[in-house]
Design a protein around this motif. Structure first.
Motif, mmCIF file in Angstrom:
data_model
loop_
_atom_site.group_PDB
_atom_site.id
_atom_site.type_symbol
_atom_site.label_atom_id
_atom_site.label_comp_id
_atom_site.label_asym_id
_atom_site.label_seq_id
_atom_site.Cartn_x
_atom_site.Cartn_y
_atom_site.Cartn_z
ATOM 1 N N ARG A 28 -72.546 -2.465 102.924
ATOM 2 C CA ARG A 28 -73.043 -1.886 101.673
ATOM 3 C C ARG A 28 -71.897 -1.907 100.672
ATOM 4 O O ARG A 28 -70.851 -1.294 100.912
ATOM 5 N N ALA A 29 -72.093 -2.618 99.567
ATOM 6 C CA ALA A 29 -71.068 -2.714 98.531
ATOM 7 C C ALA A 29 -71.580 -2.068 97.256
ATOM 8 O O ALA A 29 -72.687 -2.352 96.806
ATOM 9 N N LYS A 30 -70.740 -1.178 96.692
ATOM 10 C CA LYS A 30 -71.105 -0.513 95.449
ATOM 11 C C LYS A 30 -69.861 0.116 94.836
ATOM 12 O O LYS A 30 -69.097 0.793 95.527
ATOM 13 N N ARG A 31 -69.700 -0.106 93.546
ATOM 14 C CA ARG A 31 -68.611 0.531 92.779
ATOM 15 C C ARG A 31 -67.261 0.458 93.490
ATOM 16 O O ARG A 31 -66.633 1.474 93.775
ATOM 17 N N ASP A 32 -66.823 -0.717 93.800
ATOM 18 C CA ASP A 32 -65.519 -0.959 94.418
ATOM 19 C C ASP A 32 -65.385 -0.412 95.834
ATOM 20 O O ASP A 32 -64.275 -0.285 96.347
ATOM 21 N N TYR A 33 -66.487 -0.028 96.472
ATOM 22 C CA TYR A 33 -66.449 0.436 97.862
ATOM 23 C C TYR A 33 -67.229 -0.532 98.727
ATOM 24 O O TYR A 33 -68.264 -1.062 98.319
ATOM 25 N N LEU A 34 -66.746 -0.727 99.938
ATOM 26 C CA LEU A 34 -67.464 -1.504 100.932
ATOM 27 C C LEU A 34 -67.562 -0.654 102.187
ATOM 28 O O LEU A 34 -66.544 -0.299 102.785
ATOM 29 N N ASP A 35 -68.782 -0.303 102.531
ATOM 30 C CA ASP A 35 -69.037 0.442 103.765
ATOM 31 C C ASP A 35 -69.566 -0.531 104.799
ATOM 32 O O ASP A 35 -70.363 -1.419 104.489
ATOM 33 N N ASN A 36 -69.145 -0.358 106.042
ATOM 34 C CA ASN A 36 -69.625 -1.188 107.127
ATOM 35 C C ASN A 36 -70.159 -0.272 108.216
ATOM 36 O O ASN A 36 -69.423 0.569 108.741
ATOM 37 N N TYR A 37 -71.430 -0.432 108.517
ATOM 38 C CA TYR A 37 -72.073 0.316 109.590
ATOM 39 C C TYR A 37 -72.275 -0.656 110.749
ATOM 40 O O TYR A 37 -72.764 -1.768 110.550
ATOM 41 N N ILE A 38 -71.905 -0.247 111.948
ATOM 42 C CA ILE A 38 -72.104 -1.092 113.121
ATOM 43 C C ILE A 38 -72.772 -0.280 114.215
ATOM 44 O O ILE A 38 -72.626 0.949 114.270
ATOM 45 N N GLY A 39 -73.503 -0.972 115.068
ATOM 46 C CA GLY A 39 -74.139 -0.255 116.159
ATOM 47 C C GLY A 39 -75.189 -1.064 116.868
ATOM 48 O O GLY A 39 -75.188 -2.297 116.846
ATOM 49 N N ILE A 40 -76.103 -0.334 117.488
ATOM 50 C CA ILE A 40 -77.190 -0.914 118.276
ATOM 51 C C ILE A 40 -78.507 -0.393 117.724
ATOM 52 O O ILE A 40 -78.662 0.816 117.508
ATOM 53 N N ASN A 41 -79.440 -1.301 117.505
ATOM 54 C CA ASN A 41 -80.801 -0.918 117.142
ATOM 55 C C ASN A 41 -81.669 -1.018 118.382
ATOM 56 O O ASN A 41 -81.608 -2.017 119.113
ATOM 57 N N GLU A 42 -82.458 0.014 118.607
ATOM 58 C CA GLU A 42 -83.452 -0.006 119.675
ATOM 59 C C GLU A 42 -84.825 0.054 119.014
ATOM 60 O O GLU A 42 -85.117 0.996 118.285
ATOM 61 N N TYR A 43 -85.616 -0.978 119.240
ATOM 62 C CA TYR A 43 -86.940 -1.088 118.629
ATOM 63 C C TYR A 43 -88.039 -0.920 119.658
ATOM 64 O O TYR A 43 -87.889 -1.313 120.818
ATOM 65 N N LYS A 44 -89.148 -0.386 119.215
ATOM 66 C CA LYS A 44 -90.418 -0.426 119.915
ATOM 67 C C LYS A 44 -91.329 -1.263 119.017
ATOM 68 O O LYS A 44 -91.634 -0.855 117.878
ATOM 69 N N LEU A 45 -91.695 -2.459 119.483
ATOM 70 C CA LEU A 45 -92.503 -3.373 118.693
ATOM 71 C C LEU A 45 -93.873 -3.552 119.325
ATOM 72 O O LEU A 45 -93.991 -3.584 120.549
ATOM 73 N N VAL A 46 -94.888 -3.669 118.479
ATOM 74 C CA VAL A 46 -96.258 -3.893 118.936
ATOM 75 C C VAL A 46 -96.883 -4.973 118.061
ATOM 76 O O VAL A 46 -96.366 -5.305 116.992
#
Length: 159
Positions: free
Chosen positions: A111-129
């Motif tokens: 996520r980049a905004k106003r001279d900041y860069l945030d980085n989120y990392i992780g695992i997504n667990e989905y339930k799909l149908v």
């Protein structure tokens, strides 16, 4: 009917594209009527949402309100919208039961905004149908693999 990994990957890439293009109405359309979206506390992925403070713990109605609110000027933290890049990789189908396919994948979201860069990392667990021939999200749990949310201490985008 079983989902293939290729179908799942294409669906997750499509979801990421919708989020990056701020197509929140289209993203909400990917959800089932009883969908949930949760982001448990960092370091406690299996915390009980009734006794722990989740970053996000939304049912379908709240997810839709959250997503559509992000499109409004009143959502100051995301207006104008941040530039985002969502990446998904290491997609793995881990189970299927009663028409629900459980999927895990690693993710990074920038996520980049106003001279900041945030980085989120992780695992997504989905339930799909599958509903009417279309893949839908019945549940999405975002497990952040970070020590803390820096620098702002919040999540203002849909991960």
């Amino acid at each position: 009917m079983s989902l293939t990994r290729q179908e799942v990957e294409e669906f997750l890439y499509h979801e990421a594209e919708l989020l990056d293009e701020w197509k929140m109405k289209e993203w909400v359309a990917l959800l089932t009527d009883d969908a949930y979206y949760s982001v448990p506390p960092i370091g406690s992925p299996d915390a009980n949402p009734l006794t722990a403070l989740y970053l996000v713990n939304d049912n379908r109605e709240r997810i839709e309100h959250r997503a559509l609110r992000l499109l409004k000027k009143e959502a100051h933290v995301e207006y104008p919208h941040s530039s985002t890049v969502h990446n998904v990789y290491n997609v793995k189908i881990v189970g299927e039961e009663d028409g629900v396919t459980t999927v895990k994948c690693n993710f990074s979201a920038y996520r980049a905004k106003r001279d900041y860069l945030d980085n989120y990392i992780g695992i997504n667990e989905y339930k799909l149908v599958k509903e009417d021939g279309q893949i839908k999200i019945a549940g999405k749990k975002v497990i952040l693999k970070m020590e803390a949310l820096r620098p702002h201490g919040k999540v203002s985008i849909i991960l």
